[in-house]
Design an enzyme around this catalytic site. Sequence first.
Site, mmCIF file in Angstrom:
data_model
loop_
_atom_site.group_PDB
_atom_site.id
_atom_site.type_symbol
_atom_site.label_atom_id
_atom_site.label_comp_id
_atom_site.label_asym_id
_atom_site.label_seq_id
_atom_site.Cartn_x
_atom_site.Cartn_y
_atom_site.Cartn_z
ATOM 1 N N THR A 176 -12.426 -33.298 -28.359
ATOM 2 C CA THR A 176 -11.208 -33.504 -27.589
ATOM 3 C C THR A 176 -10.182 -34.043 -28.508
ATOM 4 O O THR A 176 -9.872 -35.215 -28.501
ATOM 5 C CB THR A 176 -11.335 -34.515 -26.470
ATOM 6 O OG1 THR A 176 -12.274 -34.012 -25.569
ATOM 7 C CG2 THR A 176 -10.018 -34.668 -25.710
ATOM 8 N N GLU A 184 -13.586 -44.454 -28.859
ATOM 9 C CA GLU A 184 -13.742 -45.250 -27.644
ATOM 10 C C GLU A 184 -14.714 -46.402 -27.871
ATOM 11 O O GLU A 184 -15.875 -46.199 -28.205
ATOM 12 C CB GLU A 184 -14.190 -44.360 -26.488
ATOM 13 C CG GLU A 184 -13.046 -43.459 -26.023
ATOM 14 C CD GLU A 184 -13.443 -42.428 -24.990
ATOM 15 O OE1 GLU A 184 -12.543 -41.850 -24.384
ATOM 16 O OE2 GLU A 184 -14.645 -42.196 -24.792
ATOM 17 N N ASN A 200 -16.230 -44.816 -20.405
ATOM 18 C CA ASN A 200 -16.605 -43.499 -19.915
ATOM 19 C C ASN A 200 -17.248 -43.512 -18.546
ATOM 20 O O ASN A 200 -17.327 -42.482 -17.878
ATOM 21 C CB ASN A 200 -17.485 -42.789 -20.936
ATOM 22 C CG ASN A 200 -16.638 -42.286 -22.074
ATOM 23 O OD1 ASN A 200 -15.802 -41.422 -21.880
ATOM 24 N ND2 ASN A 200 -16.805 -42.884 -23.247
#
EC number: 2.3.1.35
Lengths: 409, 409
Positions: A197, A280, A404
């Site tokens: 991504t 992340e 997430n």
Amino acid sequence: MAVGPASFPDMPVIEGLRLGTARAGIKTAGRRDLVVIEVPQGATVAGTFTRNAFCAAPVSVAREHLASCRMRGEAPRYLVVNTGNANAGTGDIGLRDARDTCAELAHLAGVAANQVLPFSTGVIGETLPMERLLAGLPEALRGLDEGAEGWAAAGEGILTTDTRPKGASVTVRLGDETVTINGISKGSGMIKPNMATMLGFVATDAAIAPSLLDELLRETVARSFNCITVDGDTSTNDACMLIATGRGARVDDEHRLAVFRDALQGLMIELAQAIVRDGEGATKFVSLQVDGAVTREEALDVAFTVAHSPLVKTALAASDANWGRILAAVGRAPVEDFDVSRVTIDLGEVRLVEHGGCAAGYTEEAGSAVMAREEIAIRIALGRGERSATVWTTDLTREYVAINADYRS
Amino acid sequence: MAVGPASFPDMPVIEGLRLGTARAGIKTAGRRDLVVIEVPQGATVAGTFTRNAFCAAPVSVAREHLASCRMRGEAPRYLVVNTGNANAGTGDIGLRDARDTCAELAHLAGVAANQVLPFSTGVIGETLPMERLLAGLPEALRGLDEGAEGWAAAGEGILTTDTRPKGASVTVRLGDETVTINGISKGSGMIKPNMATMLGFVATDAAIAPSLLDELLRETVARSFNCITVDGDTSTNDACMLIATGRGARVDDEHRLAVFRDALQGLMIELAQAIVRDGEGATKFVSLQVDGAVTREEALDVAFTVAHSPLVKTALAASDANWGRILAAVGRAPVEDFDVSRVTIDLGEVRLVEHGGCAAGYTEEAGSAVMAREEIAIRIALGRGERSATVWTTDLTREYVAINADYRS
């Protein structure tokens, strides 16, 4: 959370290349979530896209438009990017929405619809809020800006779960001229080789033939964006575009090509590493170098097996020099006839493993001192051949899970 | 944390098969950490071991001893298992320690050293505390017990980060006789195909020829222990042993073999699933069935790609029916010429994906209702062929990270 200081350079102008943004309210009201990049006439554009079989609608349409421009000897004139919604897994409606976006922008800008390339990133599986998206286009066009502010706003406008914009710029001499390369990227989770991504938009004023531009993009992406991983997931939407406006110096001989390639490779690596640094939940930036492999593919296999190991990644998060986990991950890599007694593993300047076990003289104290750093280099030498590869990754933290598990809520 | 109720059955006696334990203080004082399994004379023993190239010293020695027993037409007489230390990545010292353990037990029990098979599980890269380990052997031998208490103590004695013992038992009729199969397993993290950090010890009173026993073990492990994954990591130490004492009914015709195989397969699956249910930090038990593949290998590739996706696993933890993440994981599986428009994905009884996008009639409410369950079935039909595979996995939670970031501290 992110590793290292944030920095977004003051981008120099690339003549004719303008960027505009809008707050279209695609997912979150008030967020800059729509970006238009205007490519000057006479430019050359190359693109590389996700290999995910479920590629998103905008990827299909961008590929198609890029190919049809090429066939006619033209270049795309506009790139349009929305965040907040990936327009992926949206079937025929998604394709229609991507095409409608291009058509509307083409209408407003006075170009052909296939001269517009669409890009989307965000949640998978929801249809685009077309009314809000289309309503944002005039604002983005009105704001088109060639200067540093245009680049900065676009750098912000393409983000999703990223915590900071990512930009890089380099200027190099080609003979008695200079060329500039500017780039922005986004990506934070679902990062893995083969275009995760992530979106990358890189532009230069250099003049480069289309086939050479394609080759440069493929080569430099292979050793930058395709060598990073945060969580091993590959997205449906990834793309990296390389635009050469052609208004500056020509890259037309071996020497100039070498200089330009090095500069481009460096910038691509900087943009790719910026994604890992903003991974992340990341608290560590890890370089994983594998040497002594029979092929580069084998080196990459070992590097990614280690980079994807949740046990290695959680040990990194804990600053725990648990070299047994690295050794176990190396041992399960898909390598034929693997003589592990020849393997050495170094953590920074500290030798962890040799002769199939803990290195003589290794102390927990020495290992822990390296693991405590924010930037960690792991070097694995296989002792089988001459090929190498380096990949960059992060640790795996509770925050990764929190981000997430809560992304849609 | 673990999924579903704990249950450890009252194991029936398998005549001549005795189990003893000791608290040797290998890592933690007072913990049952040493297990000895006595195999009666005349038995047959089959084993399957980790494929990790960095296999632990006890794996090398167990393989070697098993092979040398086979060559002489004998069977191992003792299995010795320690927890708290994997004796992996310990080089020549590790090999010597594993051999010394066998030699000492052989001396105490009056058998040959190569009739003892060693097993270790725990932290990688530290040498065994041999003095304490050897000092525990007499206690374990004194306590050898054929009954349910022997099995229960052994089931507890092989655990590491597991939260509960795992056992299963089945008795089936073969003609007018019965045979019993008992088994215990351990494993919680570092769980992945090809024998992860798991140990399985299964015993039966059936009489089975060595080559058939090997085949049965290979077959049933392929569809049980090799079809589970918690975190994708494969350990250096895994082993599954199948012991047939030969004192009960003979498995010597096609019908009896079919009945026995089914019973053994069921028990192996139960033991394997128990490991997943006790997966580190697990709050969900997930069955991932892939149908319509060209080969079983392809079905397994797709199933494991989904099962290892951190984004799918965190969505499961959040009870978030984020089917886009499942679709993206399916799309990046290593499948050639993948026509994703033929793929369907079902979550329990709810169709999520068809025709390359969200299924008609799907509602978030229906998806969320299934995701809220503790046991979740995901079925992915590829529409390419006739082959299937099922794997079992867990979600990825903050607790997984906490457990693995703190394991050594």
